[in-house]
Scaffold this motif. Structure first.
Motif, PDB file in Angstrom:
ATOM      1  N   SER A  62     -16.723  -7.151 -15.041  1.00  0.00           N
ATOM      2  CA  SER A  62     -16.722  -8.349 -15.863  1.00  0.00           C
ATOM      3  C   SER A  62     -15.736  -8.121 -17.008  1.00  0.00           C
ATOM      4  O   SER A  62     -15.890  -7.191 -17.802  1.00  0.00           O
ATOM      5  N   LEU A  63     -14.721  -8.960 -17.078  1.00  0.00           N
ATOM      6  CA  LEU A  63     -13.618  -8.704 -18.006  1.00  0.00           C
ATOM      7  C   LEU A  63     -13.969  -9.014 -19.460  1.00  0.00           C
ATOM      8  O   LEU A  63     -14.427 -10.104 -19.779  1.00  0.00           O
ATOM      9  N   ASN A  64     -13.726  -8.029 -20.314  1.00  0.00           N
ATOM     10  CA  ASN A  64     -13.940  -8.219 -21.745  1.00  0.00           C
ATOM     11  C   ASN A  64     -12.761  -7.791 -22.597  1.00  0.00           C
ATOM     12  O   ASN A  64     -12.726  -8.068 -23.783  1.00  0.00           O
ATOM     13  N   HIS A  65     -11.842  -7.048 -21.988  1.00  0.00           N
ATOM     14  CA  HIS A  65     -10.815  -6.403 -22.805  1.00  0.00           C
ATOM     15  C   HIS A  65      -9.528  -6.237 -22.005  1.00  0.00           C
ATOM     16  O   HIS A  65      -9.576  -5.828 -20.830  1.00  0.00           O
ATOM     17  N   PRO A  66      -8.365  -6.515 -22.613  1.00  0.00           N
ATOM     18  CA  PRO A  66      -7.096  -6.326 -21.886  1.00  0.00           C
ATOM     19  C   PRO A  66      -6.901  -4.884 -21.405  1.00  0.00           C
ATOM     20  O   PRO A  66      -6.350  -4.654 -20.326  1.00  0.00           O
ATOM     21  N   ASN A  67      -7.360  -3.913 -22.202  1.00  0.00           N
ATOM     22  CA  ASN A  67      -7.210  -2.519 -21.764  1.00  0.00           C
ATOM     23  C   ASN A  67      -8.139  -2.186 -20.600  1.00  0.00           C
ATOM     24  O   ASN A  67      -7.838  -1.330 -19.772  1.00  0.00           O
ATOM     25  N   GLN A  68      -9.252  -2.880 -20.539  1.00  0.00           N
ATOM     26  CA  GLN A  68     -10.147  -2.727 -19.384  1.00  0.00           C
ATOM     27  C   GLN A  68      -9.433  -3.253 -18.137  1.00  0.00           C
ATOM     28  O   GLN A  68      -9.493  -2.640 -17.074  1.00  0.00           O
ATOM     29  N   TYR A  69      -8.770  -4.392 -18.286  1.00  0.00           N
ATOM     30  CA  TYR A  69      -7.995  -4.975 -17.173  1.00  0.00           C
ATOM     31  C   TYR A  69      -7.003  -3.936 -16.652  1.00  0.00           C
ATOM     32  O   TYR A  69      -6.910  -3.693 -15.443  1.00  0.00           O
ATOM     33  N   PHE A  70      -6.283  -3.318 -17.586  1.00  0.00           N
ATOM     34  CA  PHE A  70      -5.252  -2.346 -17.200  1.00  0.00           C
ATOM     35  C   PHE A  70      -5.878  -1.148 -16.474  1.00  0.00           C
ATOM     36  O   PHE A  70      -5.419  -0.734 -15.411  1.00  0.00           O
ATOM     37  N   THR A  71      -6.935  -0.611 -17.050  1.00  0.00           N
ATOM     38  CA  THR A  71      -7.574   0.572 -16.465  1.00  0.00           C
ATOM     39  C   THR A  71      -8.114   0.264 -15.071  1.00  0.00           C
ATOM     40  O   THR A  71      -7.936   1.041 -14.133  1.00  0.00           O
ATOM     41  N   GLU A  72      -8.769  -0.889 -14.944  1.00  0.00           N
ATOM     42  CA  GLU A  72      -9.330  -1.260 -13.636  1.00  0.00           C
ATOM     43  C   GLU A  72      -8.213  -1.485 -12.620  1.00  0.00           C
ATOM     44  O   GLU A  72      -8.361  -1.146 -11.446  1.00  0.00           O
ATOM     45  N   SER A  73      -7.117  -2.067 -13.074  1.00  0.00           N
ATOM     46  CA  SER A  73      -5.990  -2.292 -12.169  1.00  0.00           C
ATOM     47  C   SER A  73      -5.439  -0.956 -11.670  1.00  0.00           C
ATOM     48  O   SER A  73      -5.173  -0.789 -10.485  1.00  0.00           O
ATOM     49  N   GLN A  74      -5.286  -0.018 -12.586  1.00  0.00           N
ATOM     50  CA  GLN A  74      -4.737   1.280 -12.194  1.00  0.00           C
ATOM     51  C   GLN A  74      -5.683   2.031 -11.256  1.00  0.00           C
ATOM     52  O   GLN A  74      -5.247   2.658 -10.299  1.00  0.00           O
ATOM     53  N   LYS A  75      -6.972   1.921 -11.514  1.00  0.00           N
ATOM     54  CA  LYS A  75      -7.952   2.556 -10.616  1.00  0.00           C
ATOM     55  C   LYS A  75      -7.820   1.975  -9.220  1.00  0.00           C
ATOM     56  O   LYS A  75      -7.831   2.686  -8.221  1.00  0.00           O
ATOM     57  N   LEU A  76      -7.722   0.664  -9.190  1.00  0.00           N
ATOM     58  CA  LEU A  76      -7.672  -0.029  -7.909  1.00  0.00           C
ATOM     59  C   LEU A  76      -6.391   0.307  -7.142  1.00  0.00           C
ATOM     60  O   LEU A  76      -6.410   0.606  -5.954  1.00  0.00           O
ATOM     61  N   LEU A  77      -5.282   0.304  -7.854  1.00  0.00           N
ATOM     62  CA  LEU A  77      -4.005   0.571  -7.190  1.00  0.00           C
ATOM     63  C   LEU A  77      -3.878   2.026  -6.750  1.00  0.00           C
ATOM     64  O   LEU A  77      -3.147   2.337  -5.822  1.00  0.00           O
ATOM     65  N   SER A  78      -4.619   2.904  -7.411  1.00  0.00           N
ATOM     66  CA  SER A  78      -4.568   4.310  -7.018  1.00  0.00           C
ATOM     67  C   SER A  78      -5.529   4.601  -5.872  1.00  0.00           C
ATOM     68  O   SER A  78      -5.603   5.713  -5.381  1.00  0.00           O
ATOM     69  N   GLY A  79      -6.315   3.569  -5.497  1.00  0.00           N
ATOM     70  CA  GLY A  79      -7.253   3.751  -4.391  1.00  0.00           C
ATOM     71  C   GLY A  79      -8.525   4.443  -4.808  1.00  0.00           C
ATOM     72  O   GLY A  79      -9.322   4.866  -3.976  1.00  0.00           O
ATOM     73  N   ASP A  80      -8.735   4.546  -6.125  1.00  0.00           N
ATOM     74  CA  ASP A  80      -9.929   5.234  -6.608  1.00  0.00           C
ATOM     75  C   ASP A  80     -11.185   4.399  -6.431  1.00  0.00           C
ATOM     76  O   ASP A  80     -12.288   4.913  -6.382  1.00  0.00           O
ATOM     77  N   ARG A  81     -10.995   3.085  -6.361  1.00  0.00           N
ATOM     78  CA  ARG A  81     -12.162   2.203  -6.285  1.00  0.00           C
ATOM     79  C   ARG A  81     -12.137   1.451  -4.969  1.00  0.00           C
ATOM     80  O   ARG A  81     -11.109   0.894  -4.572  1.00  0.00           O
ATOM     81  N   GLU A  82     -13.297   1.426  -4.302  1.00  0.00           N
ATOM     82  CA  GLU A  82     -13.382   0.691  -3.054  1.00  0.00           C
ATOM     83  C   GLU A  82     -13.369  -0.794  -3.376  1.00  0.00           C
ATOM     84  O   GLU A  82     -14.047  -1.244  -4.293  1.00  0.00           O
ATOM     85  N   VAL A  83     -12.572  -1.534  -2.649  1.00  0.00           N
ATOM     86  CA  VAL A  83     -12.514  -2.964  -2.937  1.00  0.00           C
ATOM     87  C   VAL A  83     -12.762  -3.782  -1.698  1.00  0.00           C
ATOM     88  O   VAL A  83     -12.541  -3.342  -0.588  1.00  0.00           O
TER      89      VAL A  83
END
Ligand code: SF4
Length: 430
Positions: A362-383
């Protein structure tokens, strides 16, 4: 309703304590009171309700509505003034009667001008919301059945908002939920970003607000104060060191109208300030979505703020089109914006630019957006991916031949991706 002492006595003598008049502590009456009361009682009831509504108003600006402190103080006022406060108390005929009559008296008094009406409705709405939320599930059902309103579970909770201004309600709701997420001034990834990565990152992993600021900085070689604050603190939050930040801003500003000397004298101070090296030496925290959405609206020539909140819908649409967001996605985003659901619009943007069905946070912060994006693009998070289609959004992006910096494919094997290899790992820490 009549107000003679004689008639009131007769009514009392006739045993006018009919419990069936007030089967609930909460009331949604359709009929005005019809019994006879004395002028003294009339006045006392009105004054007590006015005191209660003043208390509601004061508490509403002093505490977060719905917080424990707000609720306990309001309960204290209700008890002190002898209005019904607990739905389970059966023997509170006098309190319920006072509630009914006093409400009607103030309706009479406060219907005389638009300003008075607004004030009265606002306080009554807050009072009603508090009392309604105190009801147990059974009593909510009983109450709604009695007043003949066919609302179910969650929908019933929105009942107190029926009389409110629909345009303001989402903002008011947001205001009462201040940001309580991680503090992004603590730089877990400090020094892990190269300045050369920023252009690619702005396309792949920046939320729209920061992507807009980055593009404006590259295009104009300048950002005004609000933009420097919002973007500078965001960059700090993703890991730029002070030295990198000084180099980043200086290299861009000196391409425009600011020479190196002017930059050192005029701008370097505020960058060091953001990093807690000047002034009060506060280590400033990157702005949350709430802060960006609700404070310091951008003026002409500004690029800060939340684009979902402040952009003209047509310009937003054009921007999303230029970022290759598919038409259906743009429609969905614009619908969310229209309903003032800016963070949900941003989540939808994340979903579409990362080609996932469920973003998982649940988005609350631009830096959260960035961190989640990087996790996702690195394959760290199952999507959860969109079901495969003849040509997916990602494939469409990959097939684009545009050389614009805004059209770097999300997952294609471009030079930018190669540069970013290894970087993603730094954003996979919890
Ligand atoms: Fe930025 Fe938050 Fe607005 Fe998204 S919702 S654009 S992260 S301020």
């Amino acid at each position: 309703m009549e107000f003679s002492r004689e008639k009131r006595l007769k009514a009392r003598l006739a045993g006018d304590r009919r419990g069936d008049l007030y089967p609930h502590s909460l009331q949604f009456y359709l009929q005005p009171p019809t019994e006879n009361i004395s002028l003294a009682e009339f006045e006392n009831f009105a004054i007590d309700r006015l005191k209660l509504l003043k208390a509601v108003e004061n508490l509403g600006v002093s505490y977060v509505k719905g917080s424990d402190e707000y609720k306990s103080r309001l309960e204290r006022e209700i008890r002190k003034l002898k209005f019904p406060f607990k739905a389970l108390v059966e023997d509170d005929y006098d309190a319920r009667r006072k509630d009914h009559i006093s409400h009607f008296i103030l309706r009479l008094a406060y219907c005389q001008s638009e300003d008075l009406r607004r004030w009265f409705i606002q306080q009554e709405m807050d009072l009603f919301r508090y009392r309604f939320n105190e009801l147990t599930g059974d009593l909510v059902e009983k109450f709604l059945k009695y007043v003949n309103l066919s609302y179910g579970a969650l929908t019933a909770r929105s009942l107190p908002a029926v009389q409110s201004d629909e345009r303001l309600l989402p903002l008011l709701n947001h205001l009462s939920h201040s940001y309580v997420g991680p503090d992004y001034s603590i730089q877990k990834n400090i020094g892990k970003i190269s300045l050369e990565h920023i252009d690619a990152l702005s396309v792949k992993s920046f939320p729209l607000c920061m992507r807009q600021l980055h593009k404006a900085l590259r295009d104009n070689h300048h950002l005004r104060h609000g933009g420097r604050m919002q973007y500078g603190l965001f960059l700090k939050g993703i890991g730029l060191t002070l030295e990198q930040a000084l180099q980043f801003w200086k290299s861009e500003f000196i391409k425009g109208k600011v020479d190196a000397d002017k930059f050192d004298k005029g701008y370097a101070y505020s960058i060091r300030h953001n990093y807690g090296k000047e002034g009060k030496r506060t280590d400033y925290t990157p702005f949350s979505c709430m802060k960006i959405i609700l404070s310091n609206p951008p003026s002409q020539g500004d690029y800060h703020g939340c684009p979902f909140r402040y952009s003209d819908p047509e310009l937003l649409k054009q921007k999303l089109q230029s970022y290759k967001i598919p038409p259906t996605g743009i429609t969905q985003i614009l619908e969310l914006v229209k309903g003032m659901h800016y963070q949900l619009a941003c989540q939808k943007y994340f979903q579409l630019t990362h080609d996932v069905d469920d973003i998982g946070f649940s988005l609350n912060h631009p830096n959260q957006y960035f961190t989640e994006s990087q996790k996702l693009l690195s394959g760290d998070r199952e999507v959860k991916k969109e079901p495969s289609e003849p040509e997916s959004f990602q494939q469409k992006l990959s097939s684009q031949k545009s050389t614009s910096s805004c059209s770097i494919p999300i997952s294609s094997n471009t030079e930018a991706d190669t540069e970013l290899e290894g970087l993603d790992a730094y954003f996979t820490e919890d």
